[in-house]
Design an enzyme around this catalytic site. Structure first.
Site, PDB file in Angstrom:
ATOM      1  N   GLY A   1      -6.605  -2.762 -12.717  1.00 22.39           N
ATOM      2  CA  GLY A   1      -7.212  -3.730 -11.890  1.00 22.39           C
ATOM      3  C   GLY A   1      -6.494  -5.110 -11.430  1.00 22.39           C
ATOM      4  O   GLY A   1      -6.125  -5.361 -12.099  1.00 22.39           O
TER       5      GLY A   1
ATOM      6  N   VAL B   1     -10.684   3.605   1.247  1.00 22.68           N
ATOM      7  CA  VAL B   1      -9.963   5.683   1.028  1.00 22.68           C
ATOM      8  C   VAL B   1      -9.162   5.425   0.298  1.00 22.68           C
ATOM      9  O   VAL B   1      -8.205   5.149   0.260  1.00 22.68           O
ATOM     10  CB  VAL B   1      -9.583   6.054   3.194  1.00 22.68           C
ATOM     11  CG1 VAL B   1      -8.568   4.624   3.630  1.00 22.68           C
ATOM     12  CG2 VAL B   1      -9.181   7.236   2.792  1.00 22.68           C
TER      13      VAL B   1
ATOM     14  N   PRO C   1     -10.388 -30.156   2.660  1.00 22.09           N
ATOM     15  CA  PRO C   1     -10.781 -30.127   4.116  1.00 22.09           C
ATOM     16  C   PRO C   1      -9.049 -29.690   5.046  1.00 22.09           C
ATOM     17  O   PRO C   1      -9.175 -28.706   5.992  1.00 22.09           O
ATOM     18  CB  PRO C   1     -10.735 -31.299   5.016  1.00 22.09           C
ATOM     19  CG  PRO C   1     -10.992 -31.809   3.729  1.00 22.09           C
ATOM     20  CD  PRO C   1     -10.976 -31.455   2.376  1.00 22.09           C
TER      21      PRO C   1
ATOM     22  N   ASP D   1      -6.272 -11.951  -1.574  1.00 20.71           N
ATOM     23  CA  ASP D   1      -6.944 -11.227  -3.075  1.00 20.71           C
ATOM     24  C   ASP D   1      -7.360 -12.352  -3.823  1.00 20.71           C
ATOM     25  O   ASP D   1      -8.028 -12.448  -4.676  1.00 20.71           O
ATOM     26  CB  ASP D   1      -5.893  -9.897  -3.395  1.00 20.71           C
ATOM     27  CG  ASP D   1      -5.578  -9.341  -3.276  1.00 20.71           C
ATOM     28  OD1 ASP D   1      -6.098  -8.467  -2.011  1.00 20.71           O
ATOM     29  OD2 ASP D   1      -5.105  -8.136  -3.392  1.00 20.71           O
TER      30      ASP D   1
ATOM     31  N   CYS E   1       0.828  -1.263  -0.267  1.00 17.11           N
ATOM     32  CA  CYS E   1      -0.021   0.037   0.183  1.00 17.11           C
ATOM     33  C   CYS E   1       1.081   1.103   0.444  1.00 17.11           C
ATOM     34  O   CYS E   1      -0.114   2.093  -0.321  1.00 17.11           O
ATOM     35  CB  CYS E   1      -0.799   0.062   1.216  1.00 17.11           C
ATOM     36  SG  CYS E   1      -2.032  -1.455   1.355  1.00 17.11           S
TER      37      CYS E   1
ATOM     38  N   GLU F   1      -9.136   6.787 -18.319  1.00 17.11           N
ATOM     39  CA  GLU F   1     -10.655   5.532 -17.819  1.00 17.11           C
ATOM     40  C   GLU F   1     -11.767   5.348 -18.568  1.00 17.11           C
ATOM     41  O   GLU F   1     -12.075   6.064 -19.088  1.00 17.11           O
ATOM     42  CB  GLU F   1     -11.243   6.386 -16.587  1.00 17.11           C
ATOM     43  CG  GLU F   1     -12.136   6.098 -15.685  1.00 17.11           C
ATOM     44  CD  GLU F   1     -12.088   4.466 -14.449  1.00 17.11           C
ATOM     45  OE1 GLU F   1     -11.140   4.612 -15.066  1.00 17.11           O
ATOM     46  OE2 GLU F   1     -13.397   3.802 -15.759  1.00 17.11           O
TER      47      GLU F   1
HETATM   48  C1  LIG Z   1      -0.045  -0.018  -4.762  1.00 18.29           C
HETATM   49  C2  LIG Z   1      -0.844  -1.064  -4.041  1.00 18.29           C
HETATM   50  C3  LIG Z   1      -1.702  -0.367  -3.250  1.00 18.29           C
HETATM   51  C4  LIG Z   1      -2.479  -0.326  -2.842  1.00 18.29           C
HETATM   52  N1  LIG Z   1      -2.673   0.228  -1.261  1.00 18.29           N
HETATM   53  C5  LIG Z   1      -3.741  -0.620  -0.609  1.00 18.29           C
HETATM   54  C6  LIG Z   1      -4.453   0.654   0.335  1.00 18.29           C
HETATM   55  O1  LIG Z   1      -4.214   1.829   0.619  1.00 18.29           O
HETATM   56  N2  LIG Z   1      -5.667  -0.537   1.184  1.00 18.29           N
HETATM   57  C7  LIG Z   1      -5.776  -1.976   1.119  1.00 18.29           C
HETATM   58  O2  LIG Z   1      -6.395  -2.196   1.355  1.00 18.29           O
HETATM   59  N3  LIG Z   1      -5.302  -2.380   0.168  1.00 18.29           N
HETATM   60  C8  LIG Z   1      -4.589  -2.136  -0.895  1.00 18.29           C
HETATM   61  N4  LIG Z   1      -3.762  -2.100  -2.041  1.00 18.29           N
HETATM   62  C9  LIG Z   1      -4.323  -4.114  -2.286  1.00 18.29           C
HETATM   63  C10 LIG Z   1      -3.168  -5.016  -0.719  1.00 18.29           C
HETATM   64  O3  LIG Z   1      -1.816  -4.522  -0.652  1.00 18.29           O
HETATM   65  C11 LIG Z   1      -3.480  -6.675  -0.793  1.00 18.29           C
HETATM   66  O4  LIG Z   1      -5.399  -6.760  -1.221  1.00 18.29           O
HETATM   67  C12 LIG Z   1      -3.532  -7.466  -0.234  1.00 18.29           C
HETATM   68  O5  LIG Z   1      -1.399  -6.873  -0.356  1.00 18.29           O
HETATM   69  C13 LIG Z   1      -3.525  -8.836  -0.996  1.00 18.29           C
HETATM   70  O6  LIG Z   1      -3.017  -9.598   0.339  1.00 18.29           O
HETATM   71  P1  LIG Z   1      -2.791 -10.694  -0.220  1.00 18.29           P
HETATM   72  O7  LIG Z   1      -2.031 -12.230   0.970  1.00 18.29           O
HETATM   73  O8  LIG Z   1      -3.744 -11.957  -0.622  1.00 18.29           O
HETATM   74  O9  LIG Z   1      -1.714 -10.527  -1.787  1.00 18.29           O
HETATM   75  P2  LIG Z   1      -0.365 -10.129  -1.532  1.00 18.29           P
HETATM   76  O10 LIG Z   1      -0.407  -9.140  -0.215  1.00 18.29           O
HETATM   77  O11 LIG Z   1      -0.393  -9.729  -2.948  1.00 18.29           O
HETATM   78  O12 LIG Z   1       0.433 -10.821  -1.275  1.00 18.29           O
HETATM   79  C14 LIG Z   1       0.450 -12.043  -2.506  1.00 18.29           C
HETATM   80  C15 LIG Z   1       2.392 -13.198  -2.256  1.00 18.29           C
HETATM   81  O13 LIG Z   1       2.003 -13.978  -2.935  1.00 18.29           O
HETATM   82  C16 LIG Z   1       3.833 -14.149  -3.808  1.00 18.29           C
HETATM   83  N5  LIG Z   1       3.556 -15.182  -4.419  1.00 18.29           N
HETATM   84  C17 LIG Z   1       2.148 -15.618  -5.452  1.00 18.29           C
HETATM   85  N6  LIG Z   1       1.716 -16.982  -5.941  1.00 18.29           N
HETATM   86  C18 LIG Z   1       2.777 -17.624  -5.829  1.00 18.29           C
HETATM   87  C19 LIG Z   1       3.552 -18.605  -5.423  1.00 18.29           C
HETATM   88  N7  LIG Z   1       2.974 -19.395  -6.229  1.00 18.29           N
HETATM   89  N8  LIG Z   1       4.178 -19.110  -4.864  1.00 18.29           N
HETATM   90  C20 LIG Z   1       5.166 -18.549  -3.698  1.00 18.29           C
HETATM   91  N9  LIG Z   1       4.786 -17.079  -3.688  1.00 18.29           N
HETATM   92  C21 LIG Z   1       3.482 -16.305  -4.617  1.00 18.29           C
HETATM   93  C22 LIG Z   1       3.457 -12.755  -4.260  1.00 18.29           C
HETATM   94  O14 LIG Z   1       4.399 -12.888  -4.744  1.00 18.29           O
HETATM   95  C23 LIG Z   1       2.871 -12.443  -3.138  1.00 18.29           C
HETATM   96  O15 LIG Z   1       4.240 -11.947  -2.300  1.00 18.29           O
HETATM   97  C24 LIG Z   1      -2.088  -1.989  -2.729  1.00 18.29           C
HETATM   98  C25 LIG Z   1      -2.318  -2.849  -3.633  1.00 18.29           C
HETATM   99  C26 LIG Z   1      -1.082  -2.363  -4.190  1.00 18.29           C
HETATM  100  C27 LIG Z   1      -0.416  -3.403  -5.504  1.00 18.29           C
END
Ligand SMILES: Cc1cc2nc3c(=O)[nH]c(=O)nc-3n(C[C@H](O)[C@H](O)[C@H](O)COP(=O)(O)OP(=O)(O)OC[C@H]3O[C@@H](n4cnc5c(N)ncnc54)[C@H](O)[C@@H]3O)c2cc1C
Length: 546
Positions: free
Chosen positions: A245, A331, A277, A284, A42, A180
């Site tokens: 997106g 936000v 299970p 995400d 973020c 957009e």
């Molecule tokens: C630029 C940016 C700004 C953002 N700003 C906000 C904000 O202000 N507020 C907010 O709420 N959210 C924000 N988000 C969204 C938020 O960061 C994500 O919703 C959140 O990080 C999701 O968490 P996650 O654990 O699902 O995935 P991630 O945090 O994306 O982590 C997933 C990880 O899994 C790893 N991975 C994937 N597949 C494999 C595999 N097969 N083997 C090993 N590793 C793997 C990836 O390399 C990655 O490091 C932002 C995102 C970005 C990119």
């Protein structure tokens, strides 16, 4: 218990840390294909804009900290290639050595996140076209800006990340355009709410191309890129940021036959357990139930990912925590403005065929008598049947996210507009008002539901045929007013009431709705059919003029 976690950022890292707090005995291994774990994605736009000055400040925790404080093994640059569900093991490629090995599990958590969407359009793989998801992405963007001495940028997509990047590229003295497809920025918001943001972005030098879709890219001989659009635009630029997106990373899940849903995410139950299970999934990559509408949805936000990580750990270690669903509380800062929302938007409610009512208001973020009160443009959506709060959106300079956070909690507690009326909130002149904007929103809505002050909406009345009463003063009326509105300033209303019709509805408006509310009460008490147009001229400007 041997717990393996794929993905070491928001959902994965919080799951690992929670798991350790629940069990000292478990063996916990966290895998990430990237070079970092637990970094603040973020914060990336602000690292590009040099607000966050050092890369190390983005690292919330390091592999060493995980080992020393939590006794959790972290394996970075380790790509998990496949899952053998029958034998409960995963196949991992060590990206440093190239070696491939299997690791067995008793429980497996998937938190692989989502990948930026890169549409298969001509020129999409040209150098200079970036998406921002990781620290290495931000390094590449910064390096390109510096090497090419970039002066122009085009951002594809005016969502949260797109607008944060616009602000930060402008901070780097780069002329920035946003293309957009929707006729508005921040598409989750209702359009009339972001009209002011369009003006604000333009005032900061951002060029907006709204309602136009990307069709491809061309490489120019001088090293620049031309962005092409459906309407025929040709924007020459030094750098392109794709922020249209993300889509859930479900390759691993799909390949091993885990159930996925129509929104493209891994299907999980409310304990974050997938269709196997022994496997949980969070963040995400999963589909979640919308807290209000119960629809399956994918909302890529850090808060839900973190909470889901905790719920998964609880479930693995026998606790019965449940994830309540997502409500899209978000936000975004856009230069000097803040936009925040929670719950359902009007367009979502309309799409789902739900009945709803709405109010608009524009109160100051703190008491008007204290210097520098800034308006908050607030919209509240609620059920006309029982007053339950369904959603809220707000834009302004100060105090915006505080109001939306209060309403977010109200939504989660299934509160009504009557509860918002009664909420006891902080007040001192610097911070709010004795009637906080949240109270006022509740009062307007509750007054309408009780029939004390019926409301009308600009988008629900006929500007040519209906009868309008403008209760502002003469000067305000002269500056601008609606069609053939009759002007009787509020203070003259009692003496000039004989000028008003008794055989038709009177639509009363003022600047923001307050004087019109007083006027509506006077008229109702005198036997007229009067309705207050919600939000007054300020709402008209966004909803009709915008
Ligand atoms: C630029 C940016 C700004 C953002 N700003 C906000 C904000 O202000 N507020 C907010 O709420 N959210 C924000 N988000 C969204 C938020 O960061 C994500 O919703 C959140 O990080 C999701 O968490 P996650 O654990 O699902 O995935 P991630 O945090 O994306 O982590 C997933 C990880 O899994 C790893 N991975 C994937 N597949 C494999 C595999 N097969 N083997 C090993 N590793 C793997 C990836 O390399 C990655 O490091 C932002 C995102 C970005 C990119």
């Amino acid at each position: 218990m041997k717990l393996l976690i794929v993905g070491g950022i928001a959902g994965g890292a919080s799951c690992a840390a929670r798991a350790r707090r629940l069990s000292e005995q478990a063996e916990i291994i966290l895998f990430d294909r990237g070079p970092f774990v637990s970094f603040a994605n973020c914060g990336l736009p602000y690292y590009v804009g040099n607000v966050i000055k050092e890369e190390k400040n983005l690292l919330v925790a390091t592999p060493e900290l995980f080992k020393e404080r939590f006794n959790i093994q972290v394996r970075t640059e380790s790509d998990v290639l496949s899952i053998d569900r029958a034998n409960k093991k995963i196949q991992v490629k060590d990206l440093k050595s190239g070696s491939i090995y299997w690791e067995s599990y008793d429980a497996l958590v998937l938190s692989p996140g989502a990948a930026p969407i890169r549409p298969p359009l001509p020129g999409i793989d040209l150098p200079g076209i970036f998406a921002l998801r990781t620290i290495p992405d931000s390094r590449r963007i910064l390096q390109w800006i510096s090497e090419k001495k970039a002066k122009d940028a085009v951002i594809i997509g005016g969502g949260f990340i797109g607008l944060e990047m616009a602000e930060n590229l402008v901070r780097c003295c780069i002329h920035t355009s946003v293309l957009e497809m929707q006729p508005q920025v921040l598409p989750p918001f209702d359009r009339e709410m972001v009209f002011g943001l369009h003006e604000h972005l333009k005032s900061r030098g951002v060029t907006l191309y709204l309602g136009d879709a990307l069709t491809g890219f061309e490489a120019d001989a001088d090293g620049k890129i031309t962005v092409l659009s459906k309407s025929g635009l040709k924007l020459r630029t030094d750098i392109v940021i794709l922020s249209i997106g993300v889509k859930p990373e479900i390759t691993l899940a799909k390949n091993c036959g885990l159930e996925t849903g129509e929104r493209g995410g891994i299907r999980v139950n409310d304990q974050m357990r997938a269709s196997d299970p022994k496997i949980w999934a969070v963040g995400d990559a999963v589909e979640k139930r919308d807290f209000l509408t119960s629809e399956w949805t994918t909302i890529p936000l850090a808060g839900p990912a973190n909470r889901q990580g905790r719920v998964a750990a609880d479930s693995i270690f026998g606790r019965d925590s449940k994830f309540r669903g997502v409500q899209g509380t978000a936000v975004c800062k856009v230069f000097d403005q803040v936009a925040a929302m929670t719950g359902a938007s009007e367009k979502a409610l309309r799409r789902l065929g739900k009945t709803y009512e709405k109010v608009y208001l524009h109160p100051g973020h703190h008491a008007g008598y204290y210097p520098d009160a800034k308006p908050i443009h607030l919209k509240l959506l609620f059920s006309p049947q029982d007053g339950r709060v369904l959603g809220a959106q707000a834009i302004g300079e100060e105090g915006v996210e505080k109001r939306i956070d209060v309403i977010a909690m109200a939504i989660q507690m299934k509160a009504t507009v009557y509860d918002l009326e009664e909420a006891e909130l902080c007040y001192a002149p610097q911070f709010g008002a004795a009637k906080d904007p949240v109270n006022i929103a509740g009062m307007i809505a509750a007054n309408a539901l009780r029939g004390d002050a019926p409301l009308a909406q600009w988008d629900g009345i006929d500007l040519k045929k209906d009868f309008f009463l403008d209760v502002r003063n003469k000067e305000e009326y002269k500056k601008s007013h609606v069609g053939g509105a009759l002007n009787i300033p509020l203070n003259h209303l009692r003496s000039e009431m004989n000028r008003l019709p008794r055989d038709r509805a009177i639509y009363v408006y003022c600047g923001v709705g307050q004087r019109a509310y007083y006027a509506t009460r006077v008229l109702l008490e005198n036997g007229f059919d009067a309705r207050n147009i919600s939000g007054g001229i300020q709402t008209f400007d966004g909803q009709i003029s915008g």
